[in-house]
Design an enzyme around this catalytic site. Sequence first.
Site, PDB file in Angstrom:
ATOM      1  N   HIS A  20      51.379  42.554  47.889  1.00  0.00           N
ATOM      2  CA  HIS A  20      50.052  43.154  47.983  1.00  0.00           C
ATOM      3  C   HIS A  20      49.022  42.120  47.534  1.00  0.00           C
ATOM      4  CE1 HIS A  20      51.496  47.627  47.595  1.00  0.00           C
ATOM      5  NE2 HIS A  20      52.196  46.936  48.468  1.00  0.00           N
TER       6      HIS A  20
ATOM      7  N   GLU B 273      46.625  42.288  45.429  1.00  0.00           N
ATOM      8  CA  GLU B 273      46.466  42.225  43.970  1.00  0.00           C
ATOM      9  C   GLU B 273      47.583  41.430  43.322  1.00  0.00           C
ATOM     10  OE1 GLU B 273      46.515  44.938  45.984  1.00  0.00           O
ATOM     11  OE2 GLU B 273      45.796  46.683  44.890  1.00  0.00           O
TER      12      GLU B 273
ATOM     13  N   CYS C  73      47.673  50.507  44.118  1.00  0.00           N
ATOM     14  CA  CYS C  73      48.816  51.417  44.073  1.00  0.00           C
ATOM     15  C   CYS C  73      49.401  51.390  42.656  1.00  0.00           C
ATOM     16  CB  CYS C  73      49.855  50.983  45.102  1.00  0.00           C
ATOM     17  SG  CYS C  73      50.738  49.469  44.654  1.00  0.00           S
TER      18      CYS C  73
ATOM     19  N   CYS D 295      50.693  47.878  41.587  1.00  0.00           N
ATOM     20  CA  CYS D 295      49.625  46.925  41.289  1.00  0.00           C
ATOM     21  C   CYS D 295      48.884  47.311  40.012  1.00  0.00           C
ATOM     22  CB  CYS D 295      48.673  46.814  42.477  1.00  0.00           C
ATOM     23  SG  CYS D 295      49.455  46.036  43.916  1.00  0.00           S
TER      24      CYS D 295
END
Length: 144
Positions: free
Chosen positions: A47, A49, A76, A79
């Site tokens: 992801h 992040e 999410c 993260c």
Amino acid sequence: MGEALAEAQAAGARGEVPVGAVVVAPSGRVVARAGNRCRELSDPTAHAEMLAIRAACAELGERLTGCDLYVTLEPCPMCAAAISAARIARLYYGAADPKSGGVAQGARVFAHPQCHHVPDVYDGIREEEAAALLRGFFAARRAV
């Protein structure tokens, strides 16, 4: 947030879900930027992040104390946990994620008693632009 949106646009152009993230040091210098690369790397943890946090930690060390994270979509749970572990000081995000969010939606990681560090959270930053990128991306995929 503008730089995070640019990373999201680049991710979408690569066929990734258009999410971008930028880590800013206390000095105001951008130390890391990334867009989603899950498909490209065949890595469900890639992801934006996570990639930005990893790059920032490679430069600054394990703790990102005092750093800001700008991300175009509500992180999410995975993260959000990484944000806490890295000791990010402030989280700024654009669009809410009712389906998979982990901050204000769903798991609410920072509200959990086992969360060791809670950043200051600012949501809705350029929300409409971030949401429009996501809507456009998924509309185009449904049309195929």
